[in-house]
Design an enzyme around this catalytic site. Structure first.
Site, PDB file in Angstrom:
ATOM      1  N   HIS A  63       9.153  17.824  11.572  1.00  0.00           N
ATOM      2  CA  HIS A  63       9.020  18.785  12.667  1.00  0.00           C
ATOM      3  C   HIS A  63       7.660  18.595  13.321  1.00  0.00           C
ATOM      4  CE1 HIS A  63       6.973  20.861   9.390  1.00  0.00           C
ATOM      5  NE2 HIS A  63       6.586  21.840  10.171  1.00  0.00           N
ATOM      6  N   ASP A  67       0.044  19.927  11.205  1.00  0.00           N
ATOM      7  CA  ASP A  67      -0.385  19.505   9.863  1.00  0.00           C
ATOM      8  C   ASP A  67       0.464  18.345   9.344  1.00  0.00           C
ATOM      9  OD1 ASP A  67       1.486  21.717   9.887  1.00  0.00           O
ATOM     10  OD2 ASP A  67       1.316  21.863   7.710  1.00  0.00           O
ATOM     11  N   HIS A 156      12.986  26.947   9.825  1.00  0.00           N
ATOM     12  CA  HIS A 156      11.536  27.102   9.961  1.00  0.00           C
ATOM     13  C   HIS A 156      11.220  27.793  11.288  1.00  0.00           C
ATOM     14  CE1 HIS A 156       7.418  26.248   8.941  1.00  0.00           C
ATOM     15  NE2 HIS A 156       7.228  25.237   9.769  1.00  0.00           N
ATOM     16  N   ASP A 179       9.201  21.686   6.104  1.00  0.00           N
ATOM     17  CA  ASP A 179       8.850  23.109   6.066  1.00  0.00           C
ATOM     18  C   ASP A 179      10.098  23.934   6.363  1.00  0.00           C
ATOM     19  OD1 ASP A 179       6.279  22.336   5.660  1.00  0.00           O
ATOM     20  OD2 ASP A 179       5.452  23.272   7.461  1.00  0.00           O
ATOM     21  N   HIS A 240       3.080  21.314  -0.373  1.00  0.00           N
ATOM     22  CA  HIS A 240       2.745  22.222   0.743  1.00  0.00           C
ATOM     23  C   HIS A 240       2.457  23.597   0.156  1.00  0.00           C
ATOM     24  CE1 HIS A 240       3.109  24.109   4.746  1.00  0.00           C
ATOM     25  NE2 HIS A 240       3.145  22.902   5.272  1.00  0.00           N
TER      26      HIS A 240
HETATM   27 ZN   LIG Z   1       5.639  23.761   9.680  1.00  0.00          ZN
HETATM   28 ZN   LIG Z   2       3.404  22.554   7.330  1.00  0.00          ZN
END
Ligand SMILES: [Zn+2]
Ligand SMILES: [Zn+2]
Length: 288
Positions: A63, A67, A156, A179, A240
């Site tokens: 995505h 980060d 997400h 995520d 994460h």
């Molecule tokens: Zn994310």
């Molecule tokens: Zn992330």
């Protein structure tokens, strides 16, 4: 049989924490080295693993959160500097992540031009972006001789699309959540996988620190333990990590919450460079 391994190249989040690079996971199977996401410091982690960037044969993006992407230009440019002159295949869901990949080298045009002129490199650095519509149910998005990669849209929101990936290798399946909240989509994708690398968020701890918005779109550890048990994964690897553990006790709290959720398999609270070999041995699916 080709042995497969999974290595965490980064277990961090947007907040810099010593010892934790930005999000990323490396899947290796025979000649294939596939990097999923490339957060802060990914190239350094690959170097620490003894891997030159030209050896990376596939990049898969989950995505468009920064980060997960800030290391992409570094990976592609370093690959070129190290002598990788073929375009790097990049999987990305169509939308912002694919757009990012198509344009990630744009602001480096002057640097690329001067380096090429100075060194006489035979080609420009390039990405071969293979975008796909994020599928509502698991669907194959890439194949090599020995590895098949599937993807599914995950939860997400408001970040859309976001996807998880599954690598089916001759020695078993590896699933990487990207995520997401704990969701049925990853559960389906992860069914019977040997290794599930899943993001993990201690929801109560995060909320008690006034960061409710983080807990809202990440995977609660207790719910994750229940989901991984239902999916029948052999090894669950947490990455994460939110909030980032800064002591063995804080790391143990992640494990305790996943166990509270009911997960009975092998459990690893991720550290950078942790490497897990993928094997069907001892997996329940082999016994029944
Ligand atoms: Zn994310
Ligand atoms: Zn992330």
């Amino acid at each position: 049989m080709l042995d497969a391994t999974v290595t965490l190249t980064g277990t961090g989040t947007p907040l810099p924490v010593p010892g934790r690079a930005g999000p990323g996971t490396l899947v290796r199977c025979g000649p294939l080295a596939a990097q999923v996401d490339a957060g802060r410091g990914t190239v350094l982690r690959l170097a620490e693993l003894g891997l030159d960037c030209p050896e990376v044969g596939l990049l898969a993006l989950t995505h468009h959160h920064s980060d997960h992407l800030v290391g992409v230009a570094d990976l592609v440019l370093t690959r070129w500097v190290q002598g990788g002159f073929t375009p790097l295949p990049v999987l990305a869901p169509e939308g912002p992540a694919a757009r990012f990949a198509r344009h990630v080298l744009d602001i480096w045009a002057d640097d690329i031009a001067v380096r090429r002129h100075h060194t006489g490199r035979p080609a420009l650095p390039a990405l071969d972006v293979r975008a796909f519509e994020a599928p509502a149910a698991p669907a194959v998005v890439w194949r090599s001789e020995s590895v098949e990669v599937s993807a599914v849209a995950v939860r997400h929101e408001p970040v859309e699309p976001a996807v998880a990936y599954r690598f089916d290798t001759p020695s078993g399946a590896v699933v990487i959540s990207g995520d997401t909240r704990v969701c049925d989509e990853v559960e389906e994708l992860a069914r019977g996988a040997q290794v599930l690398v899943h993001e993990a968020c201690r929801g109560d701890a995060v909320r008690s620190r006034g960061k409710r918005f983080i807990a809202d779109y990440h995977a609660d550890t207790v719910e994750l333990g229940a989901m991984a048990e239902r999916a029948g994964v052999a090894t669950l690897v947490l990455t994460h990590l939110e909030p980032a553990p800064r002591s063995p006790e804080e790391a143990a709290a992640f494990a305790a919450e996943v166990r509270r959720g009911g997960f009975g398999g092998r459990l690893i609270v991720g550290e950078d460079r942790a490497t897990i070999s993928v094997s069907r041995e001892g997996h329940p699916a082999q016994e029944g």
